[in-house]
Enzyme design. Structure first.
Site, short mmCIF file in Angstrom:
data_model
loop_
_atom_site.label_atom_id
_atom_site.label_comp_id
_atom_site.label_asym_id
_atom_site.label_seq_id
_atom_site.Cartn_x
_atom_site.Cartn_y
_atom_site.Cartn_z
N ASP A 56 -8.08 -7.12 14.66
CA ASP A 56 -8.61 -8.04 13.64
C ASP A 56 -8.08 -7.60 12.28
OD1 ASP A 56 -10.06 -9.73 12.01
OD2 ASP A 56 -11.95 -9.45 13.10
N GLN A 106 -17.94 -24.09 16.72
CA GLN A 106 -18.68 -23.34 15.70
C GLN A 106 -18.60 -24.02 14.34
OE1 GLN A 106 -16.92 -19.37 16.10
NE2 GLN A 106 -18.84 -18.63 16.96
N ARG A 136 -8.54 -9.32 9.42
CA ARG A 136 -9.23 -9.99 8.33
C ARG A 136 -9.92 -9.01 7.38
NH1 ARG A 136 -12.64 -14.11 11.94
NH2 ARG A 136 -12.80 -12.15 13.12
N ALA A 143 0.83 -1.21 0.00
CA ALA A 143 0.00 0.00 0.00
C ALA A 143 0.86 1.26 0.00
CB ALA A 143 -0.94 -0.01 1.20
#
EC number: 4.1.99.12
Length: 398
Positions: free
Chosen positions: A327, A271, A329, A139
């Site tokens: 996080d 889960q 993700r 980036a």
């Protein structure tokens, strides 16, 4: 505050300069950018006079290799791995430093008839090697400028220059806003460019599929590869559905310790089993297994985070201490896989509102959130409470 990427692409196409800003967690700097094939002496002089930083020329590696322009160092220890090459001047110039002669060097670098012997080394143009994949891989301004020229349909090379304040310090966003206003330049962010490319480009390929009989019934395992990082992801598909039918979906991030070893530090394994059982009972649905171990930090870093948690940190504090966000993700790849599988509307099994927002941000519709809350245990109560209190997870039993 920021112009749309569509507007910026149009300005680049028309030969105008723009200001591109990176993330505040990175350099938080802005570069004046112009496409190399549009860069004349006036643009070079503007950069030297008003931007005042180092004038560089991002360009694709293929062209640098053709011209035998090699990397400046064999071991790059720059904080952001900025890929400088040996500097060059076009042989037809004198000192090479004037705006006119630097513009001549830029033109020669992208001229297909130029050959290695046409350049002197060192010189006054600083080529930067573009990392293939662009801002989706790195980036930085190098990648951002080339991505914009490609999106504008121009030669993949640019001229860029950091913006400095009058006192010699680097201009940050407030000063960059004023700089862009003063010089009537559009301002864009690399973050917006990343989002634009993720939305517009297909970033996954379907590799193959195979029957997968499981203890929960028969599924089809569909294998995908991400073009961003070459990671493989698996979708377990059950049954068929109509295009507008809301489908039961679980987007599950890889958790080796929970899914395979039965760790009680988390609820991931339970889960996973519950989601497969629910899809089997439904007779149709998708379990998407994403290679995002440890909320994206990877297996080894997750174990390091566990060690910090053993010493008193919670799951968020441990990530931050290791230098990661809570996080990491991103749901763009997962969203593209679901679209490829024919999912448009879903009943999403999740306790995480961010996952809902992340998938909906890529055009999918979550018509229902299906809670997938497992009974907490002494070993994971603190972990789950932290996810509820610090990450906004919807956990009714805590």
């Amino acid at each position: 505050m920021f112009s749309s990427i569509e507007e910026v692409i149009q300005d680049i196409k028309e030969g105008k300069m723009i200001v591109l800003v990176d993330d505040e967690d990175r350099e938080n700097e802005g570069d004046v950018i112009i496409a190399a094939e549009k860069a004349g002496p006036e643009a070079i002089n503007f950069m030297a006079t008003h931007a005042k930083g180092l004038i560089c020329m991002p360009i694709i590696g293929e062209r640098l290799d053709e011209l035998e322009i090699h990397d400046m160092v064999t071991e790059n220890t720059d904080n952001h791995e900025t890929a400088f090459t040996v500097t060059v001047d076009y042989r037809g110039t004198t000192t090479g430093i004037s705006a006119f002669e630097r513009a001549a060097t830029v033109k020669a670098l992208i001229d297909s008839v130029s050959k290695p012997s046409d350049f002197r080394k060192p010189g006054h143009i600083f080529p930067l090697r573009y990392r293939e994949g662009g801002v989706l891989r790195r980036a930085g301004h190098t990648e951002g400028s080339i991505d914009l020229t490609r999106l504008a349909g121009l030669y993949p090379a640019a001229v860029i220059c950091e913006v400095m304040n009058e006192d010699g310090t680097m201009a940050r966003l407030p000063q960059l806003l004023e700089f862009a206003r003063q010089h009537n330049l559009k301002l864009a962010s690399i973050a917006d460019l990343i989002e634009y490319r993720r939305r517009k480009e297909k970033l996954v390929v379907r590799v193959t599929d195979a029957q997968l009989p499981t203890m929960y019934g028969d599924f089809v395992a569909v294998a995908y590869e991400s073009l961003l990082d070459n990671k493989g992801h698996i979708a377990l598909v059950k049954g068929e559905w109509e295009e507008d039918e809301p489908i039961l979906v679980r987007v599950h991030s890889e958790c080796l310790t929970g899914d395979v070893f039965g760790s009680r530090r988390c609820d991931c394994g339970e889960q996973l089993e519950t989601a497969m059982s629910m899809i089997a009972s439904e007779g149709k649905g998708v379990l998407l297994y994403m290679r995002q171990e440890g909320r994206g930090i990877g297996l080894l870093n997750k174990i390091k985070a566990y060690k910090l948690q053993d010493n008193g940190r919670d799951t968020v504090e441990a990530n931050l201490e290791l230098g990661f966000p809570a996080d990491l993700r991103d749901y763009g790849i997962g969203a593209q896989i679901l679209v490829d599988l024919g999912v448009r509307k879903m009943r999403l099994m999740t306790n995480n509102p961010k996952k809902i927002r992340g998938l909906e941000g890529y055009g999918l519709e979550v018509v229902e959130r299906v809670a997938i809350e497992m009974p907490h245990k002494p070993e994971n109560t603190r972990y789950l409470r932290t996810k509820k209190e610090k990450m906004g997870h919807l956990l009714a039993s805590l």
